[in-house]
Structure formats: structure tokens, C-alpha cells
Scaffold this motif. Structure first.
Motif, PDB file in Angstrom:
ATOM      1  N   ILE A 275      -5.353  -3.480   4.578  1.00 14.25           N
ATOM      2  CA  ILE A 275      -4.467  -2.456   4.002  1.00 14.25           C
ATOM      3  C   ILE A 275      -3.698  -2.994   2.792  1.00 14.25           C
ATOM      4  N   ALA A 276      -3.347  -4.271   2.811  1.00 14.83           N
ATOM      5  CA  ALA A 276      -2.566  -4.850   1.712  1.00 14.83           C
ATOM      6  C   ALA A 276      -3.367  -4.911   0.421  1.00 14.83           C
ATOM      7  N   LYS A 277      -4.694  -4.773   0.520  1.00  9.90           N
ATOM      8  CA  LYS A 277      -5.536  -4.829  -0.677  1.00  9.90           C
ATOM      9  C   LYS A 277      -5.690  -3.456  -1.328  1.00  9.90           C
ATOM     10  N   ALA A 278      -5.082  -2.430  -0.743  1.00  3.89           N
ATOM     11  CA  ALA A 278      -5.204  -1.089  -1.303  1.00  3.89           C
ATOM     12  C   ALA A 278      -4.650  -1.060  -2.726  1.00  3.89           C
ATOM     13  N   ALA A 279      -5.331  -0.315  -3.587  1.00  9.29           N
ATOM     14  CA  ALA A 279      -4.875  -0.183  -4.976  1.00  9.29           C
ATOM     15  C   ALA A 279      -3.693   0.775  -5.039  1.00  9.29           C
ATOM     16  N   SER A 280      -2.845   0.598  -6.062  1.00 10.84           N
ATOM     17  CA  SER A 280      -1.636   1.418  -6.149  1.00 10.84           C
ATOM     18  C   SER A 280      -1.953   2.895  -6.349  1.00 10.84           C
ATOM     19  N   HIS A 281      -3.127   3.203  -6.942  1.00 18.64           N
ATOM     20  CA  HIS A 281      -3.470   4.617  -7.155  1.00 18.64           C
ATOM     21  C   HIS A 281      -3.989   5.293  -5.883  1.00 18.64           C
ATOM     22  N   GLN A 282      -4.216   4.513  -4.848  1.00 16.27           N
ATOM     23  CA  GLN A 282      -4.686   5.098  -3.593  1.00 16.27           C
ATOM     24  C   GLN A 282      -3.490   5.635  -2.822  1.00 16.27           C
ATOM     25  N   LYS A 283      -3.469   6.954  -2.658  1.00 16.81           N
ATOM     26  CA  LYS A 283      -2.391   7.613  -1.923  1.00 16.81           C
ATOM     27  C   LYS A 283      -2.928   7.859  -0.518  1.00 16.81           C
ATOM     28  N   ILE A 284      -2.453   7.050   0.427  1.00 17.32           N
ATOM     29  CA  ILE A 284      -3.134   6.910   1.711  1.00 17.32           C
ATOM     30  C   ILE A 284      -2.485   7.745   2.813  1.00 17.32           C
ATOM     31  N   PHE A 285      -3.325   8.470   3.509  1.00 18.32           N
ATOM     32  CA  PHE A 285      -2.941   9.245   4.690  1.00 18.32           C
ATOM     33  C   PHE A 285      -3.710   8.627   5.853  1.00 18.32           C
ATOM     34  N   ILE A 286      -2.981   7.993   6.785  1.00 16.38           N
ATOM     35  CA  ILE A 286      -3.616   7.339   7.937  1.00 16.38           C
ATOM     36  C   ILE A 286      -3.618   8.295   9.126  1.00 16.38           C
ATOM     37  N   VAL A 287      -4.745   8.371   9.812  1.00 16.92           N
ATOM     38  CA  VAL A 287      -4.811   9.171  11.035  1.00 16.92           C
ATOM     39  C   VAL A 287      -5.240   8.275  12.191  1.00 16.92           C
ATOM     40  N   CYS A 288      -4.451   8.313  13.271  1.00 17.75           N
ATOM     41  CA  CYS A 288      -4.741   7.555  14.492  1.00 17.75           C
ATOM     42  C   CYS A 288      -4.835   8.527  15.661  1.00 17.75           C
TER      43      CYS A 288
ATOM     44  N   ALA B   9       5.298   3.479  23.963  1.00 17.94           N
ATOM     45  CA  ALA B   9       4.883   3.216  22.576  1.00 17.94           C
ATOM     46  C   ALA B   9       5.793   3.957  21.597  1.00 17.94           C
ATOM     47  N   PHE B  10       6.092   5.222  21.883  1.00 13.50           N
ATOM     48  CA  PHE B  10       7.001   5.978  21.008  1.00 13.50           C
ATOM     49  C   PHE B  10       8.387   5.330  20.978  1.00 13.50           C
ATOM     50  N   ASN B  11       8.881   4.937  22.145  1.00 18.82           N
ATOM     51  CA  ASN B  11      10.208   4.321  22.197  1.00 18.82           C
ATOM     52  C   ASN B  11      10.254   3.030  21.384  1.00 18.82           C
TER      53      ASN B  11
ATOM     54  N   VAL C 235      -0.963   3.335  16.688  1.00 23.49           N
ATOM     55  CA  VAL C 235      -0.006   3.224  15.582  1.00 23.49           C
ATOM     56  C   VAL C 235       0.846   1.968  15.766  1.00 23.49           C
ATOM     57  N   LEU C 236       1.293   1.735  16.987  1.00 24.60           N
ATOM     58  CA  LEU C 236       2.113   0.559  17.278  1.00 24.60           C
ATOM     59  C   LEU C 236       1.340  -0.729  16.983  1.00 24.60           C
TER      60      LEU C 236
ATOM     61  N   PRO D 109       0.817  -1.205   0.000  1.00 17.26           N
ATOM     62  CA  PRO D 109       0.000   0.000   0.000  1.00 17.26           C
ATOM     63  C   PRO D 109       0.858   1.266   0.000  1.00 17.26           C
ATOM     64  N   ASN D 110       0.369   2.277  -0.702  1.00 15.06           N
ATOM     65  CA  ASN D 110       1.093   3.534  -0.813  1.00 15.06           C
ATOM     66  C   ASN D 110       0.677   4.461   0.340  1.00 15.06           C
ATOM     67  N   ILE D 111       1.315   4.247   1.485  1.00 14.98           N
ATOM     68  CA  ILE D 111       1.005   5.059   2.667  1.00 14.98           C
ATOM     69  C   ILE D 111       1.939   6.267   2.672  1.00 14.98           C
ATOM     70  N   LEU D 112       1.385   7.449   2.466  1.00 14.07           N
ATOM     71  CA  LEU D 112       2.195   8.661   2.379  1.00 14.07           C
ATOM     72  C   LEU D 112       2.667   9.105   3.762  1.00 14.07           C
ATOM     73  N   MET D 113       1.761   9.038   4.723  1.00 16.05           N
ATOM     74  CA  MET D 113       2.102   9.474   6.077  1.00 16.05           C
ATOM     75  C   MET D 113       1.078   8.923   7.055  1.00 16.05           C
ATOM     76  N   THR D 114       1.504   8.769   8.285  1.00 15.49           N
ATOM     77  CA  THR D 114       0.602   8.388   9.369  1.00 15.49           C
ATOM     78  C   THR D 114       0.700   9.478  10.425  1.00 15.49           C
ATOM     79  N   ARG D 115      -0.443   9.989  10.870  1.00 14.86           N
ATOM     80  CA  ARG D 115      -0.468  11.083  11.839  1.00 14.86           C
ATOM     81  C   ARG D 115      -1.166  10.638  13.115  1.00 14.86           C
ATOM     82  N   ILE D 116      -0.616  11.099  14.241  1.00 17.12           N
ATOM     83  CA  ILE D 116      -1.282  10.923  15.529  1.00 17.12           C
ATOM     84  C   ILE D 116      -1.925  12.257  15.892  1.00 17.12           C
ATOM     85  N   ASP D 117      -3.229  12.226  16.096  1.00 15.82           N
ATOM     86  CA  ASP D 117      -3.948  13.454  16.438  1.00 15.82           C
ATOM     87  C   ASP D 117      -5.153  13.066  17.277  1.00 15.82           C
ATOM     88  N   ASN D 118      -5.200  13.559  18.520  1.00 18.22           N
ATOM     89  CA  ASN D 118      -6.302  13.108  19.366  1.00 18.22           C
ATOM     90  C   ASN D 118      -7.655  13.624  18.904  1.00 18.22           C
TER      91      ASN D 118
END
Length: 162
Positions: free
Chosen positions: A72-85, A131-133, A91-92, A4-13
């Protein structure tokens, strides 16, 4: 396994708000905003509110952590994914479940009882720090940066200073 083309993962409450739905999405060039959060996945009202602040042309998905891991592994290559947790623990969980996250952007982690502030917008407790460590030990950089044009600071450095 797909890649999957995951561009970024963000943590935001707050999960998705204007900074996330428009500013980051546009800067990244994302066309799929994936909110990986167990409670949001079950809450259509919250989903509708978040959909309202997402840029036009960007699809949204609200998945539980497990569903994210499962598909997530089934995501198409044209899907440019931004994950928010919501949390570094979530995330871990994704990383341990095999989601190929390479970089974590930390936006807002609000102060609450038992947390210490390490940045203007980031407060952590022992569980967050652990978790960060663990993410850092897995070779995943975690950088505090609220908006794209701000210079980022590495969580590891902030933790050492606090």
C-alpha cells in the motif's frame, strides 16, 4: 514510507456490488478500488463478476490482506483508493499491519447464527464487536451507512444500545 491516498475503507460482506462499484466510487471520486480479501484474491471468477459492476475509469485490484499491507505504501499519489473488506477483523489486520486507515464505512454484515442485529443491514457477534471496539480505541471512526445519501450512525452508539 509512502502516504497512500485512501479515501475510505468499507466493510461489506458482499464486497463489490452496484452500490460499491458505482455509487460509492463516484461519490468518493475514487479511481482505484482495492478489494482486500484473501479468498477473492485467489478467485478470478469472483473478480470478473465484481469488475462488471465497477464504474468505467476505475481500476480494480484484488489483493490478499498481507499483499495490501506489503504494497500500500507504494501507491502513487494520483491513485485515489477505496478499500473494500469483508469483515472488521480484516480491517483491523490491515490497520495493525500499518495501512493508514482513518475512517471505516460499514455497509452490510449479514445476519447468521450467533450474531445479533444492531442495524437494518448489520449483525455482529462477539468477535466482530471486539474488532470494532479495538478500531474505535485506535481512534478510527466506524460508521454504518449503506449509501452516500443516507445519514450515518456510529457503530459505538449502536453497540451501546443493543
Amino acid at each position: 514510507m509512502g502516504n497512500p491516498n485512501i479515501l475510505m475503507t468499507r466493510i461489506d460482506n458482499r464486497l463489490v456490488h452496484g452500490q460499491v462499484g458505482v455509487t460509492w466510487t463516484n461519490t468518493l471520486g475514487a479511481n482505484l478500488l482495492l478489494v482486500a480479501n484473501d479468498s477473492a484474491a485467489q478467485d478470478p471468477v469472483q473478480q470478473n463478476l465484481m469488475d462488471m459492476v465497477v464504474a468505467d475509469g476505475v481500476q480494480t485490484r484484488y489483493f490478499t490482506l498481507q499483499k495490501t499491507i506489503d504494497i500500500i505504501a507504494k501507491a502513487a499519489s494520483h491513485q485515489k483508493i477505496f478499500i473494500v473488506c469483508k469483515t472488521p477483523q480484516d480491517v483491523l489486520t490491515l490497520v495493525k499491519g500499518g495501512v493508514p486507515i482513518k475512517f471505516v464505512n460499514v455497509g452490510n454484515m449479514h445476519f447468521s447464527e450467533g450474531k445479533k442485529q444492531i442495524h437494518k443491514t448489520v449483525s455482529v457477534d462477539d468477535s466482530d464487536i471486539a474488532a470494532f471496539n479495538e478500531l474505535i480505541a485506535l481512534g478510527i471512526p466506524c460508521e454504518v451507512r449503506r449509501v452516500p445519501d443516507e445519514s450515518g450512525e456510529m457503530i459505538g452508539d449502536l453497540l451501546k444500545r443493543s
